[in-house]
Design a protein around this motif. Structure first.
Motif, PDB file in Angstrom:
ATOM      1  N   ALA A   1     -32.689   4.578  -9.286  1.00  0.00           N
ATOM      2  CA  ALA A   1     -32.822   5.369 -10.504  1.00  0.00           C
ATOM      3  C   ALA A   1     -31.585   6.243 -10.616  1.00  0.00           C
ATOM      4  O   ALA A   1     -31.050   6.697  -9.605  1.00  0.00           O
ATOM      5  N   ARG A   2     -31.129   6.462 -11.803  1.00  0.00           N
ATOM      6  CA  ARG A   2     -29.896   7.224 -12.002  1.00  0.00           C
ATOM      7  C   ARG A   2     -30.073   8.711 -11.744  1.00  0.00           C
ATOM      8  O   ARG A   2     -29.158   9.374 -11.297  1.00  0.00           O
ATOM      9  N   LEU A   3     -31.258   9.253 -12.033  1.00  0.00           N
ATOM     10  CA  LEU A   3     -31.430  10.700 -11.992  1.00  0.00           C
ATOM     11  C   LEU A   3     -32.375  11.218 -10.912  1.00  0.00           C
ATOM     12  O   LEU A   3     -32.476  12.425 -10.729  1.00  0.00           O
ATOM     13  N   VAL A   4     -33.084  10.341 -10.227  1.00  0.00           N
ATOM     14  CA  VAL A   4     -34.026  10.789  -9.201  1.00  0.00           C
ATOM     15  C   VAL A   4     -33.825   9.976  -7.919  1.00  0.00           C
ATOM     16  O   VAL A   4     -33.348   8.847  -7.965  1.00  0.00           O
ATOM     17  N   PRO A   5     -34.198  10.556  -6.768  1.00  0.00           N
ATOM     18  CA  PRO A   5     -34.056   9.812  -5.517  1.00  0.00           C
ATOM     19  C   PRO A   5     -35.103   8.707  -5.397  1.00  0.00           C
ATOM     20  O   PRO A   5     -36.102   8.696  -6.119  1.00  0.00           O
ATOM     21  N   GLU A   6     -34.876   7.792  -4.468  1.00  0.00           N
ATOM     22  CA  GLU A   6     -35.832   6.721  -4.223  1.00  0.00           C
ATOM     23  C   GLU A   6     -37.165   7.305  -3.765  1.00  0.00           C
ATOM     24  O   GLU A   6     -37.200   8.297  -3.045  1.00  0.00           O
ATOM     25  N   LYS A   7     -38.262   6.673  -4.215  1.00  0.00           N
ATOM     26  CA  LYS A   7     -39.598   7.120  -3.846  1.00  0.00           C
ATOM     27  C   LYS A   7     -40.484   5.913  -3.607  1.00  0.00           C
ATOM     28  O   LYS A   7     -40.222   4.831  -4.131  1.00  0.00           O
ATOM     29  N   LYS A   8     -41.541   6.137  -2.837  1.00  0.00           N
ATOM     30  CA  LYS A   8     -42.520   5.086  -2.566  1.00  0.00           C
ATOM     31  C   LYS A   8     -43.895   5.598  -2.975  1.00  0.00           C
ATOM     32  O   LYS A   8     -44.254   6.734  -2.688  1.00  0.00           O
TER      33      LYS A   8
ATOM     34  N   THR B   1     -33.842   1.914 -14.156  1.00  0.00           N
ATOM     35  CA  THR B   1     -34.540   2.023 -12.879  1.00  0.00           C
ATOM     36  C   THR B   1     -34.827   0.627 -12.341  1.00  0.00           C
ATOM     37  O   THR B   1     -34.886  -0.343 -13.102  1.00  0.00           O
ATOM     38  N   ARG B   2     -34.995   0.557 -11.045  1.00  0.00           N
ATOM     39  CA  ARG B   2     -35.362  -0.710 -10.413  1.00  0.00           C
ATOM     40  C   ARG B   2     -36.561  -0.438  -9.516  1.00  0.00           C
ATOM     41  O   ARG B   2     -36.556   0.486  -8.715  1.00  0.00           O
ATOM     42  N   TRP B   3     -37.598  -1.251  -9.696  1.00  0.00           N
ATOM     43  CA  TRP B   3     -38.852  -1.091  -8.969  1.00  0.00           C
ATOM     44  C   TRP B   3     -39.171  -2.363  -8.200  1.00  0.00           C
ATOM     45  O   TRP B   3     -38.826  -3.461  -8.635  1.00  0.00           O
ATOM     46  N   CYS B   4     -39.855  -2.208  -7.087  1.00  0.00           N
ATOM     47  CA  CYS B   4     -40.354  -3.346  -6.322  1.00  0.00           C
ATOM     48  C   CYS B   4     -41.851  -3.120  -6.135  1.00  0.00           C
ATOM     49  O   CYS B   4     -42.261  -2.066  -5.632  1.00  0.00           O
ATOM     50  N   ILE B   5     -42.662  -4.083  -6.554  1.00  0.00           N
ATOM     51  CA  ILE B   5     -44.115  -3.957  -6.461  1.00  0.00           C
ATOM     52  C   ILE B   5     -44.640  -5.112  -5.617  1.00  0.00           C
ATOM     53  O   ILE B   5     -44.353  -6.276  -5.887  1.00  0.00           O
TER      54      ILE B   5
END
Length: 141
Positions: free
Chosen positions: A118-125, A96-100
Motif C-alpha cells: 500500500a502506498r500510504l500504510v504499512p503492511e498488515k495481516k 494496494t495489493r492483497w493476498c487472501i
C-alpha cells in the motif's frame, strides 16, 4: 430497470431484474475484459467491479484504468475495481495489493488476509472468521 435515482421501469428491464445491482460479463478475450473494466470505471456504475483476469495486466493497462476512473461521469464516487490475478499477482501501478487465503479445514471458517503493498500504510495481516453466520475481522497475531 433500476436507475440510480431509484426509479424502476419494468418494461425497459426486459425481465433482467435490477441490472444496476449486478452484471456478469464473460468476455472472449483479455483485452475485451480490460475494456469492460475501463468503461465501467468511466461510466460510474456499478459501484464495485470484480474482474478475474487470466494474466497480470501491464503498467500501461493499469494506468488506463486509473485514467478511466478519474474521468468518471457519475456525480457519485468512482467505482472500486477489484482485480483478481493469477498466482501471486504482481500488477504494477496498483494502489494496494492483497493476498487472501482460505482455511476451511476446521470450524470456524477463516480467511487470512494480508495487505502486502500500500502506498500510504504499512503492511498488515488480518483474520476474517465466520462465527454464527457472521463475519468478524481482526488483526492477525
Amino acid at each position: 430497470f433500476q436507475a440510480e435515482d431509484g426509479i424502476r421501469d419494468s418494461v425497459a428491464s426486459r425481465g433482467l431484474g435490477d441490472v444496476y445491482k449486478r452484471q456478469f460479463i464473460n468476455s472472449p478475450s483479455f483485452k475485451n475484459t480490460l475494456w469492460c473494466i475501463e468503461e465501467s470505471l468511466r461510466i460510474g456504475t456499478p459501484s464495485l467491479i470484480i474482474a478475474e483476469l487470466e494474466q497480470i495486466p501491464t503498467l500501461t493497462q493499469i494506468r488506463r484504468m486509473h485514467l478511466a476512473a478519474k474521468s468518471c461521469k457519475s456525480t457519485k464516487i468512482a467505482p472500486l475495481p477489484l482485480i483478481l490475478t493469477p498466482k501471486d499477482g504482481g500488477a504494477l501501478g496498483v494502489e494496494t495489493r492483497w493476498c487472501i487465503r482460505s482455511n476451511h479445514t476446521n470450524a470456524p471458517y477463516q480467511w487470512k488476509i494480508d495487505l502486502t503493498r500500500a502506498r500510504l500504510v504499512p503492511e498488515k495481516k488480518f483474520l476474517l472468521t465466520e462465527i454464527k453466520n457472521q463475519l468478524e475481522i481482526s488483526l492477525a497475531p
